[in-house]
Design a protein around this motif. Structure first.
Motif, short mmCIF file in Angstrom:
data_model
loop_
_atom_site.label_atom_id
_atom_site.label_comp_id
_atom_site.label_asym_id
_atom_site.label_seq_id
_atom_site.Cartn_x
_atom_site.Cartn_y
_atom_site.Cartn_z
N SER A 92 5.24 0.62 18.86
CA SER A 92 4.07 0.30 18.05
C SER A 92 4.35 0.60 16.59
CB SER A 92 2.86 1.11 18.54
OG SER A 92 1.69 0.75 17.82
N GLU A 93 3.75 -0.17 15.70
CA GLU A 93 3.96 0.06 14.27
C GLU A 93 2.76 -0.43 13.47
OE1 GLU A 93 6.13 2.29 12.76
OE2 GLU A 93 7.83 1.05 13.39
N ALA A 94 2.40 0.31 12.44
CA ALA A 94 1.33 -0.09 11.51
C ALA A 94 1.68 0.46 10.14
CB ALA A 94 -0.03 0.42 11.99
N ALA A 95 2.67 -0.15 9.50
CA ALA A 95 3.20 0.38 8.25
C ALA A 95 3.06 -0.59 7.08
CB ALA A 95 4.68 0.75 8.43
N VAL A 96 2.20 -1.60 7.23
CA VAL A 96 1.99 -2.54 6.12
C VAL A 96 1.01 -1.90 5.16
CG1 VAL A 96 1.27 -4.85 5.45
CG2 VAL A 96 2.45 -4.51 7.62
N ASN A 97 1.53 -1.17 4.19
CA ASN A 97 0.70 -0.53 3.17
C ASN A 97 1.46 -0.50 1.84
OD1 ASN A 97 2.51 1.69 3.32
ND2 ASN A 97 1.30 2.61 4.96
N GLU A 98 0.81 0.05 0.82
CA GLU A 98 1.37 -0.04 -0.53
C GLU A 98 2.76 0.57 -0.65
OE1 GLU A 98 -3.13 0.90 -1.25
OE2 GLU A 98 -1.63 1.18 0.34
N ILE A 99 2.96 1.73 -0.07
CA ILE A 99 4.22 2.44 -0.30
C ILE A 99 5.37 1.83 0.50
CG2 ILE A 99 3.96 4.27 1.44
CD1 ILE A 99 5.00 6.20 -0.79
N SER A 100 5.11 1.43 1.74
CA SER A 100 6.16 0.79 2.54
C SER A 100 6.56 -0.54 1.92
CB SER A 100 5.69 0.58 3.97
OG SER A 100 5.37 1.79 4.60
N LEU A 101 5.56 -1.32 1.52
CA LEU A 101 5.84 -2.61 0.90
C LEU A 101 6.66 -2.44 -0.37
CD1 LEU A 101 5.01 -5.68 1.31
CD2 LEU A 101 3.32 -5.26 -0.49
N ALA A 102 6.29 -1.46 -1.20
CA ALA A 102 7.01 -1.23 -2.44
C ALA A 102 8.46 -0.80 -2.18
CB ALA A 102 6.29 -0.16 -3.27
N SER A 103 8.66 0.08 -1.20
CA SER A 103 10.00 0.57 -0.92
C SER A 103 10.92 -0.53 -0.40
CB SER A 103 9.94 1.71 0.10
OG SER A 103 11.23 2.18 0.41
N GLU A 158 18.02 -20.94 2.93
CA GLU A 158 17.02 -20.56 1.94
C GLU A 158 16.31 -19.25 2.26
OE1 GLU A 158 16.59 -22.30 -0.94
OE2 GLU A 158 18.35 -23.35 -0.18
N ARG A 159 16.76 -18.53 3.26
CA ARG A 159 16.11 -17.25 3.58
C ARG A 159 16.35 -16.27 2.44
NH1 ARG A 159 20.89 -17.69 6.20
NH2 ARG A 159 22.23 -15.86 6.56
N ASP A 160 15.33 -15.43 2.18
CA ASP A 160 15.45 -14.48 1.07
C ASP A 160 14.98 -13.09 1.46
OD1 ASP A 160 12.74 -15.19 1.19
OD2 ASP A 160 12.45 -14.88 -0.95
N GLY A 161 14.98 -12.79 2.75
CA GLY A 161 14.59 -11.47 3.19
C GLY A 161 13.61 -11.54 4.35
N PHE A 162 13.34 -10.37 4.94
CA PHE A 162 12.43 -10.35 6.07
C PHE A 162 10.98 -10.20 5.61
CE2 PHE A 162 13.17 -5.69 5.82
CZ PHE A 162 11.91 -5.16 6.11
N VAL A 163 10.06 -10.38 6.54
CA VAL A 163 8.63 -10.24 6.27
C VAL A 163 8.11 -9.10 7.13
CG1 VAL A 163 6.37 -11.34 6.33
CG2 VAL A 163 8.40 -12.70 5.76
N MET A 164 7.54 -8.08 6.52
CA MET A 164 6.97 -6.96 7.28
C MET A 164 5.81 -7.43 8.16
SD MET A 164 6.58 -3.66 4.77
CE MET A 164 5.97 -2.65 6.13
N ALA A 165 5.68 -6.77 9.32
CA ALA A 165 4.56 -7.08 10.21
C ALA A 165 4.19 -5.83 10.99
CB ALA A 165 4.92 -8.24 11.15
N GLU A 166 3.11 -5.92 11.74
CA GLU A 166 2.59 -4.78 12.49
C GLU A 166 2.17 -5.21 13.87
OE1 GLU A 166 -0.84 -3.32 10.39
OE2 GLU A 166 -1.96 -5.20 10.61
N GLY A 167 1.95 -4.24 14.76
CA GLY A 167 1.47 -4.54 16.10
C GLY A 167 2.04 -3.59 17.12
N ALA A 168 1.96 -3.98 18.39
CA ALA A 168 2.48 -3.18 19.50
C ALA A 168 2.84 -4.09 20.65
CB ALA A 168 1.46 -2.14 19.95
N GLY A 169 3.89 -3.72 21.38
CA GLY A 169 4.28 -4.43 22.58
C GLY A 169 4.59 -3.43 23.69
#
Length: 412
Positions: free
Chosen positions: A189-200, A224-235
């Motif tokens: 599980s992860e829920a890290a989409v916030n200001e500090i994680s995004l900035a880092s 044309e890829r330029d990096g990953f996209v952060m996401a959140e959730g649980a499996g």
């Protein structure tokens, strides 16, 4: 040794908050990436993410209980509830001393930490919550699931960055195989989409900045890829010994037949450029499953949409599978979900189970101009009907952690 099967599945994701809606959107090639509207991103280079929508923790848990759980714990418990319900387990009829929980998180309760730091600065130490520490520590997802279901058996919170889901499933499988548990709830599980994680992540130049086209931002294997996209959730999945599942006449989704783990021993964030650790983990997983490479029908790639990561995984697949690599469909769920970090492996395991059940391989979307160094069959842009019995799922994490699981369509 005991055979190990999956009898329950549950998830929370940017593509839906239960398995069927998630699967339907995945097969349709829909993206869960959108503009971030949960905090001000005006000063951030990256302004997009895979956000979980329509999840109301107060309605689900009650306001008092929800306030005692960080968002990553809320996701984990909600997904575990789905998985246990799906499994048909009747808790009063099983030995809960032989029921465990293996659920981890890469970053844990970082949002709770940030909120309490603001309170410390603005209102003083007297106002800091006494529940800060138990809310933020990474093991609390496993702990709360254990408490929720009275699981008294082996409970562990693996922390192997973005490979957590596969690590949890693989290590739990080993415990059940050895006869040390009958049932283990496993995943991440992860829920890290916030200001500090995004900035880092953004300052590390790891994230896509395709802010005006969120749905097209995650594009594994594309030039044309330029990096990953952060996401959140649980499996989360419910694992059981086959004998236990048969005794209670359980519906069986799939069998877990192999697991391999390794370390790149190379760099704190960069994957080994030749995919050495990924290759080793895949080899070990196939050896554990007693399979030849030619027996694999589909690969669920880690494929985060980074230049070096996509290339190194492709190299590792080609080194292991040889010419057969060009005949195996390789799918990249993160093109639609974004990178769910510690939740990715669990969610992608569920997607792979559905592929084995339904005979459909989800597409890798946004693959418009393939990288010449990424030249395998990535099921571009449109789902494909393929009768598959054996699937391999890759998960790799910061620090060089690699975890690979092998799933098989169940047959008695």
């Amino acid at each position: 040794m005991e055979r190990v099967v999956i009898t329950g599945m549950g998830l929370i994701s940017p593509l839906g908050n239960e398995v069927e809606s998630f699967w339907n959107q995945l097969v349709r090639g829909e993206s869960g990436i959108s503009r971030i509207d949960t905090f001000d991103t005006s000063r951030h280079k990256t302004q997009i993410a895979g956000i979980v929508r329509n999840f109301d923790p107060d309605a689900h848990f009650g306001r008092k209980e929800a306030r005692r759980m960080d968002r990553f714990v809320q996701f984990a418990v909600a997904a575990a509830e789905q998985a246990v319900s799906d499994s048909g387990l009747v808790l009063d009829q099983i030995d809960r001393e032989r029921m465990g929980v293996y659920v981890g998180s890469g970053i844990g309760g970082i949002q709770t930490l940030l909120e309490q730091k603001d309170i410390l600065n603005s209102r003083g130490p007297e106002r800091v919550s006494p529940t800060l520490v138990p809310m933020m520590i990474s093991n609390m997802a496993a702990a709360m699931i254990s408490i929720r279901f009275g699981a008294l058996g082996p409970t562990l919170s693996p922390v192997t960055a973005c490979s957590i889901g596969n690590t949890a499933i693989g290590e739990a499988m080993r415990v059940i195989r050895l006869g040390l548990a009958d049932v283990i709830i496993a995943g991440g599980s992860e829920a890290a989409v916030n200001e500090i994680s995004l900035a880092s992540f953004s300052n590390a130049t790891a994230l896509s900045t395709r802010n005006e086209e969120p749905a097209r931002a995650s594009r594994p294997f594309d030039t044309e890829r330029d990096g990953f996209v952060m996401a959140e959730g649980a499996g989360i999945v419910v694992l059981e010994s086959l004998s236990h599942a048969i005794r209670r006449n359980a519906r069986i989704h799939a069998e877990v037949i192999g697991y391999g783990s390794s370390s790149d021993a190379y760099h704190i964030v960069a994957t080994h450029p030749e995919g050495a650790g990924a290759l080793q983990a895949m080899k070990l997983a196939l050896a554990d499953a007693k399979l030849a490479p030619e027996q694999v029908d589909v690969i669920s790639a880690h494929a985060t949409s980074t230049d070096i990561g996509d290339k190194s995984e492709t190299k590792a697949i080609k080194k292991l599978f040889g010419e057969h690599a060009y005949r195996i469909p390789v799918t990249a769920n993160k093109s639609m979900t974004g990178h769910m970090l510690g939740a990715a492996g669990g969610v992608e395991a569920i997607a792979l189970v559905k592929s084995l059940q339904e005979g459909i391989i989800p597409p890798t979307i946004n693959l418009e101009q393939p990288d010449p160094e990424c030249d395998l069959d990535y099921v571009p842009n449109t789902a494909r009907e393929v009768k598959a019995r054996i699937g391999l799922s890759n998960s790799f994490g910061f620090g060089g952690h690699n975890a690979v699981i092998v799933l098989k369509a169940y047959s008695s």
